[in-house]
Design a protein around this motif. Structure first.
Motif, PDB file in Angstrom:
ATOM      1  N   ASP A 266      44.311 -55.034  19.053  1.00 28.18           N
ATOM      2  CA  ASP A 266      43.721 -56.348  19.358  1.00 28.18           C
ATOM      3  C   ASP A 266      43.485 -56.568  20.844  1.00 28.18           C
ATOM      4  O   ASP A 266      42.746 -57.472  21.216  1.00 28.18           O
ATOM      5  CB  ASP A 266      44.601 -57.472  18.807  1.00 28.18           C
ATOM      6  CG  ASP A 266      44.558 -57.541  17.298  1.00 28.18           C
ATOM      7  OD1 ASP A 266      43.639 -56.956  16.685  1.00 28.18           O
ATOM      8  OD2 ASP A 266      45.450 -58.187  16.713  1.00 28.18           O
ATOM      9  N   GLU A 267      44.115 -55.780  21.685  1.00 33.25           N
ATOM     10  CA  GLU A 267      43.857 -55.880  23.122  1.00 33.25           C
ATOM     11  C   GLU A 267      42.575 -55.134  23.492  1.00 33.25           C
ATOM     12  O   GLU A 267      41.928 -55.473  24.477  1.00 33.25           O
ATOM     13  CB  GLU A 267      45.017 -55.289  23.921  1.00 33.25           C
ATOM     14  CG  GLU A 267      46.303 -56.082  23.799  1.00 33.25           C
ATOM     15  CD  GLU A 267      47.458 -55.375  24.487  1.00 33.25           C
ATOM     16  OE1 GLU A 267      48.095 -56.028  25.346  1.00 33.25           O
ATOM     17  OE2 GLU A 267      47.720 -54.194  24.186  1.00 33.25           O
TER      18      GLU A 267
ATOM     19  N   GLU B 103      37.599 -56.681  19.525  1.00 39.46           N
ATOM     20  CA  GLU B 103      37.462 -57.942  18.809  1.00 39.46           C
ATOM     21  C   GLU B 103      36.450 -57.695  17.686  1.00 39.46           C
ATOM     22  O   GLU B 103      35.669 -56.745  17.754  1.00 39.46           O
ATOM     23  CB  GLU B 103      36.968 -59.046  19.749  1.00 39.46           C
ATOM     24  CG  GLU B 103      35.616 -58.749  20.358  1.00 39.46           C
ATOM     25  CD  GLU B 103      35.237 -59.686  21.502  1.00 39.46           C
ATOM     26  OE1 GLU B 103      34.097 -60.189  21.476  1.00 39.46           O
ATOM     27  OE2 GLU B 103      36.068 -59.906  22.404  1.00 39.46           O
TER      28      GLU B 103
ATOM     29  N   ARG C 222      36.485 -55.599  23.697  1.00 33.60           N
ATOM     30  CA  ARG C 222      36.707 -56.967  24.216  1.00 33.60           C
ATOM     31  C   ARG C 222      35.962 -57.155  25.538  1.00 33.60           C
ATOM     32  O   ARG C 222      35.794 -56.200  26.301  1.00 33.60           O
ATOM     33  CB  ARG C 222      38.186 -57.236  24.425  1.00 33.60           C
ATOM     34  CG  ARG C 222      38.908 -57.483  23.138  1.00 33.60           C
ATOM     35  CD  ARG C 222      40.235 -58.206  23.392  1.00 33.60           C
ATOM     36  NE  ARG C 222      40.815 -58.573  22.125  1.00 33.60           N
ATOM     37  CZ  ARG C 222      40.508 -59.657  21.416  1.00 33.60           C
ATOM     38  NH1 ARG C 222      39.615 -60.505  21.878  1.00 33.60           N
ATOM     39  NH2 ARG C 222      41.094 -59.902  20.269  1.00 33.60           N
ATOM     40  N   ARG C 223      35.587 -58.392  25.771  1.00 32.46           N
ATOM     41  CA  ARG C 223      34.869 -58.747  26.993  1.00 32.46           C
ATOM     42  C   ARG C 223      35.486 -59.988  27.610  1.00 32.46           C
ATOM     43  O   ARG C 223      36.060 -60.813  26.922  1.00 32.46           O
ATOM     44  CB  ARG C 223      33.398 -59.037  26.685  1.00 32.46           C
ATOM     45  CG  ARG C 223      32.682 -57.876  26.037  1.00 32.46           C
ATOM     46  CD  ARG C 223      31.354 -58.272  25.452  1.00 32.46           C
ATOM     47  NE  ARG C 223      31.574 -59.152  24.301  1.00 32.46           N
ATOM     48  CZ  ARG C 223      30.649 -59.926  23.769  1.00 32.46           C
ATOM     49  NH1 ARG C 223      29.448 -59.965  24.261  1.00 32.46           N
ATOM     50  NH2 ARG C 223      30.918 -60.689  22.729  1.00 32.46           N
TER      51      ARG C 223
END
Length: 180
Positions: free
Chosen positions: A54-55, A58, A79-80
């Protein structure tokens, strides 16, 4: 079907050298820097960084109704932040050696038998025949990896059940229920 040598010739005619400027990693419009990744690519980045799933990723932002109050999407994205990919720091990619196929082959992409070329400051730079051939080979490896992931998603999707009222990602590994 285009052969590797044909694609290499076309790539060579454009010329390219990554300037490692990070322009492709920055958000210039909504979802302009959306990088779709496979579970295998996520796991490679996790192994390289020590970060949790999850890090790193997404869910792809477009969800589809499951008809039972639940929703699903069919992909993961890096992720952004509000401005850029989370791995862009001080103008450099911190996972460059483990970057996903979409990043590795940018600004080029094979769609069916067509070579698409995105805007990039590195275009127009002399590229050796060997460099062009390597880029073309990577494009074919990316195309094969994406086809395998799509086939895996189709296989999982046929037997997938999204729990009522939940959101999930269906990927080649299975149904991953999100804990919002």
């Amino acid at each position: 079907m285009l052969e590797v040598d044909d694609v290499a010739s076309r790539v060579g005619s454009f010329g390219f050298r990554c300037r490692e400027c990070g322009a492709c990693c920055r958000r210039v419009a909504e979802d302009s820097n959306l990088v779709i990744v496979s579970p295998a690519e996520v796991r490679a980045i996790m192994a390289a960084t020590g970060m949790a799933w999850d890090e790193v990723v997404e869910p792809y932002p477009d969800f589809i109704s499951a008809g039972n109050g639940g929703e699903y999407t069919l992909a993961w994205c890096i992720r952004r932040t509000a401005d850029a990919c989370i791995f862009l720091r001080d103008g450099r990619c911190t996972v460059y050696a483990h970057r996903p196929w979409i990043c590795r082959t940018y600004p080029f992409m094979l769609v069916d038998d067509d070579l698409l070329v995105s805007e990039c400051p590195g275009l127009g730079t002399l590229l050796s025949p060997r460099g062009a051939h390597d880029a073309a080979a990577d494009l074919y490896r990316r195309q094969a990896a994406e086809a395998a992931e799509e086939a895996g998603i189709r296989a999982v999707y046929r037997r997938a059940t999204v729990p009522p009222g939940k959101r999930a990602v269906i990927d080649s590994e299975g149904v991953k229920v999100l804990h919002d």
